[in-house]
Design an enzyme around this catalytic site. Structure first.
Site, PDB file in Angstrom:
ATOM      1  N   TYR B 137      46.661  44.803  40.666  1.00 58.58           N
ATOM      2  CA  TYR B 137      45.500  44.878  41.561  1.00 58.58           C
ATOM      3  C   TYR B 137      45.944  44.721  43.029  1.00 58.58           C
ATOM      4  O   TYR B 137      45.803  45.631  43.824  1.00 58.58           O
ATOM      5  CB  TYR B 137      44.469  43.795  41.229  1.00 58.58           C
ATOM      6  CG  TYR B 137      43.607  44.055  39.994  1.00 58.58           C
ATOM      7  CD1 TYR B 137      43.823  45.152  39.170  1.00 58.58           C
ATOM      8  CD2 TYR B 137      42.571  43.189  39.661  1.00 58.58           C
ATOM      9  CE1 TYR B 137      43.026  45.364  38.036  1.00 58.58           C
ATOM     10  CE2 TYR B 137      41.764  43.401  38.543  1.00 58.58           C
ATOM     11  CZ  TYR B 137      42.000  44.488  37.737  1.00 58.58           C
ATOM     12  OH  TYR B 137      41.211  44.696  36.637  1.00 58.58           O
ATOM     13  N   GLU B 253      33.875  34.035  31.311  1.00 53.19           N
ATOM     14  CA  GLU B 253      35.316  33.840  31.447  1.00 53.19           C
ATOM     15  C   GLU B 253      35.628  32.988  32.672  1.00 53.19           C
ATOM     16  O   GLU B 253      36.633  32.302  32.727  1.00 53.19           O
ATOM     17  CB  GLU B 253      36.042  35.184  31.592  1.00 53.19           C
ATOM     18  CG  GLU B 253      35.908  36.110  30.395  1.00 53.19           C
ATOM     19  CD  GLU B 253      34.681  37.007  30.492  1.00 53.19           C
ATOM     20  OE1 GLU B 253      33.824  36.753  31.354  1.00 53.19           O
ATOM     21  OE2 GLU B 253      34.576  37.947  29.689  1.00 53.19           O
ATOM     22  N   ASN B 378      39.542  30.670  47.616  1.00 54.69           N
ATOM     23  CA  ASN B 378      38.370  29.803  47.757  1.00 54.69           C
ATOM     24  C   ASN B 378      37.489  30.234  48.927  1.00 54.69           C
ATOM     25  O   ASN B 378      36.283  29.995  48.920  1.00 54.69           O
ATOM     26  CB  ASN B 378      38.817  28.350  47.886  1.00 54.69           C
ATOM     27  CG  ASN B 378      39.243  27.789  46.541  1.00 54.69           C
ATOM     28  OD1 ASN B 378      39.549  28.555  45.626  1.00 54.69           O
ATOM     29  ND2 ASN B 378      39.248  26.474  46.409  1.00 54.69           N
TER      30      ASN B 378
END
Lengths: 385, 394
Positions: B137, B253, B378
């Site tokens: 990715y 998930e 984050n």
């Protein structure tokens, strides 16, 4: 796991609080009654009694609803969102201690009668147990009750109790003393000879009182309970008190966070709402995260205490209070900053939330105290799953 | 042991999902205790394939390698809540994470978007460990802003020809296959024109260069594509649908990434150090130590409230991101207190003798860094929460 009936009951309570707060505007009362004595509205109290809120933790045998601190926390948390000035938690603490007296081996008619009056809203008791700051230990009692040398069946009480939040305007006090080497609880009606009540203004515009007892005479008829059961009753009151304070702190911080988020969405600077700036978005998110962690912690604590041994109850209460203090501290401080200069004015409600949080956090032990208390009570390996 | 399980491929797989929750938890716990080899428990970093291959095969023979996959495809067919139980028991036992992206990512994506041929070829090989997958990715210029990726896949006869580079590809050196996002076209939005492709790592023109990380380990790699060919039959879904496919795995998930278990392990190491250094008598240390203890305990309470939501069969909302933020950051705070409590010992590399006990003072410091960066940093999580949960203006 709670059954559907209990869940339905609790939903009704939450709705009833929200509905009441819409109708009666407790925040306006909080602002108006600042600095007055007793700092709350007795008429409003009777109205709340009519809704059953004052009877929640009162045993059914005394005309109460026989519910738990969990139900009380729903009401106290909902009311705190609108900064209700009436002493819901303070009266609950005294009621829980009185309920401990009823549950003991030697229940008295007096305790029974007082609880019935709490349920109906006609008597507001306050618990006077604390003597030293920074210490949440009901056994730390220096006040004494000694047999009177002159009148049979009478004791003479000397001592000093402090930090009685909710003591202003109370109809009487549940007082802890040492008597003949054991702890004991007495009922002292307001205005009793030998009792001096000194008001101290709290940061949030209400007052707490100190009690000075000098050669105050009480009869055996004033005695509620003696022996170690008295400490258990006090401990139950203090622990449930901290759970209720945690609910109040989280209730007010949740509401203030909503108000602050609204402000971020609407206040415009540099041609855009300030909530569009990432610097503020991330700080707002941190407040939200703290609120969610706080809510989950209190919920778990309330589930735990439903079947916990007394020691476990204290630990759960400490954990919830410590977390709630931290959550409320962060949200209240950041709310001032995010509102900017207006947040520092007396006209803005933010300040009312800030000051109520300061009072509730300091009362019955602050975050630092409760973290240490938790660590003392729960050995490190006890948490290992 | 579980040699009996060798027969399982010939007999119908047991319906683990039919067990009661508590019973299932105990079954898993007991089996792990009896079967998990010690060398895969509590590993210091990510395990390479050669370090955990035996464990993979044992789980495979038991039929437990793919808890979320349907039973008819070789999975356990577990409900979301039972999957959480399984993950919790693996964590509790300290089972290290294997190169499992084929199981957690490729499988579910193929089940949803794959052709019958893709499923028939890749799913059994992914289960058995014959195909080990890595995720292509991120790129040198597309990290948090993943949609700006520039690697291209151009149609040429029956193939796509891939040009470009992927980076931070975890355990690419162990992988036999890569699933990747590549640009097959351009649209008005940068998310358009991205396709989801499968690739055999043995294809000519592909170079894997391991990158040594801050802790001195090579867990991730840069992968270079110089006219690398993959058959057009390896396109998953439609051309240009790649962004939607990659984003489709944002369900329960995401609970795992916010689990309290890793912070708990970091805290256990801190506790070990504190015991060795006699810090439990230091009131300043104890204040901070207890604050962290409660930060982790209260995370558990919050995590459990999300698990309860899964148990009730409710979908998780974007608010679940808050678990990742708190869990990864509290872990870093643990590692900082460990450095402070380690005093001079914190200056030394590797495991050192701390007043008579062997402690790797810096291990949690290093191992807690990636958590706040990967899986959506984050800062990205905070963007998501600000927008999708708090509704703040964009």
């Amino acid at each position: 796991m709670i059954d559907a009936g209990t869940a339905g009951h609790r939903r009704m309570l939450v709705d009833s609080v929200a509905d009441y707060c819409r109708r009666s505007d407790p925040l306006r009362r909080c602002r108006m009654l600042r600095g007055t004595e007793p700092g709350f509205d007795r008429g409003a109290w009777l109205e709340m009694a009519g809704l059953g809120w004052t009877a929640l933790v009162v045993p059914e045998s005394c005309g109460g609803l026989g519910l738990t601190v969990t139900e009380h926390a729903l009401v106290a948390g909902g009311a705190a969102a609108f900064l209700m000035p009436e002493p819901l938690t303070s009266v609950m603490i005294a009621a829980r201690t009185l309920a401990g007296c009823i549950a003991s081996d030697a229940p008295t008619d007096l305790a029974h009668e007082l609880l019935a009056q709490v349920a109906s809203g006609t008597t507001l008791p306050a618990l006077a147990w604390q003597e030293d700051a920074g210490r949440v230990d009901p056994a730390a009692i220096t006040a004494t009750a000694r047999p009177s040398a002159t009148v049979a069946g009478t004791v003479v009480v000397d001592g000093h109790k402090r930090f009685v939040v909710g003591g202003a305007g109370a109809d009487g006090y549940v007082l802890s003393v040492h008597e003949a080497g054991v702890p004991a609880l007495y009922w002292v009606p307001a205005g009793h000879p030998g009792l001096k009540v000194v008001l101290h203004p709290l940061a949030d515009g209400r007052s707490a009182v100190d009690l000075h007892c000098e050669r105050m005479e009480l009869t055996a008829g004033h005695r509620l309970l003696a022996g170690d059961a008295a400490l258990d009753a006090l401990q139950a009151g203090i622990d449930d008190g901290n759970l209720s304070l945690a609910a109040e702190l989280l209730g007010l911080s949740r509401r203030l966070l909503d108000l602050t988020l609204d402000y971020l969405r609407t206040r415009s600077q540099f041609g855009r709402p300030i909530g569009a700036f990432q610097a503020l978005q991330h700080r707002a998110v941190d407040l939200y995260v703290h609120q969610r962690i706080g809510d989950a912690t209190l919920e778990q604590a309330l589930r735990t205490v439903a079947d916990a041994r007394p020691g476990g109850r204290s630990a759960a209460a400490s954990r919830a209070k410590a977390r709630a203090c931290e959550t409320a501290a962060r949200i209240t401080r950041e709310s001032i900053q995010m509102h900017g200069a207006i947040g520092f004015t007396d006209d803005c409600d933010v300040g009312l939330y800030v000051k109520r949080a300061l009072v509730l956090s300091a009362w019955l032990g602050n975050a630092r105290l409760h973290r240490a208390r938790y660590a003392e009570r729960v050995p490190l390996d006890a948490e290992a799953a | 042991m579980d040699d009996m399980d060798l027969d399982r491929l010939d007999s119908p797989a047991p319906d683990w999902d039919a067990l009661q929750d508590d019973r299932f938890r105990l079954e898993v716990r007991d089996w792990l205790r009896a079967n998990c080899p010690p060398h895969v428990r509590f590993p210091a970093g990510r395990m390479h394939w050669h370090e955990c291959r035996d464990w993979w095969e044992r789980l495979y023979r038991k039929g437990w390698i793919a808890p979320a996959w349907p039973r008819e495809l070789g999975g356990m067919g577990l409900s979301p809540y039972k999957q959480v139980i399984m993950a919790e028991e693996l964590e509790r036992h300290g089972c290290g994470r294997m190169p499992d992206q084929g199981i957690t990512q490729v499988g579910p994506i193929l089940v949803r978007y794959g052709t019958p041929e893709q499923k028939a070829w890749y799913l059994p090989r992914t289960l058995s460990g014959e195909a080990i997958w890595c995720q292509g990715y991120s790129e040198p210029n597309a990290g948090s802003d993943l949609a700006s990726l520039q690697t291209t896949a151009t149609e040429d006869g029956d193939d796509y020809v891939i040009e470009g580079s992927k980076i931070w590809t975890t355990l690419a050196m162990d992988a036999t296959h890569m699933y990747l996002l590549a640009r097959t076209g351009r649209g008005t939005r940068k998310q358009e024109g991205i396709s989801f492709l499968l690739l055999d790592m043995r294809a000519p023109g592909l170079v894997v260069r391991p990158i040594r990380n801050i802790a001195g380990d090579a867990e991730f790699c840069q992968v270079f594509f110089d006219r690398v060919r993959t058959p057009r039959s390896n396109l998953v879904g439609a051309a240009g649908q790649g962004w939607a496919i990659a984003k489709s795995l944002l369900g329960f998930e995401r609970l795992g990434i916010g689990s309290p278990r890793r912070p708990q392990l970091a805290f256990a190491r801190l506790q070990q150090l504190a015991a060795a250094r006699g810090l439990f008598d230091d009131p300043v240390f104890m204040e901070r130590f207890t604050a962290l203890r409660l930060d982790i305990l209260d995370l558990s309470a919050t995590y459990e409230s999300f698990v309860e939501q899964v148990r009730r069969g409710e979908p998780l909302g974007p608010d679940v991101s808050l678990l990742k933020v708190w869990a990864t950051e509290v872990m870093q705070r643990c590692s900082e207190l460990m450095i402070e409590g380690g005093d001079e010992h914190a200056a030394f590399a590797g495991t050192v003798d701390v007043d008579g006990s062997p402690v790797n003072v810096l291990a949690p410091f290093y191992s807690s860094r990636p958590g706040t960066i990967y899986g959506g940093s984050n800062e990205i999580q905070r963007n998501i929460l600000a927008k999708a949960v708090l509704g703040l203006p964009q």
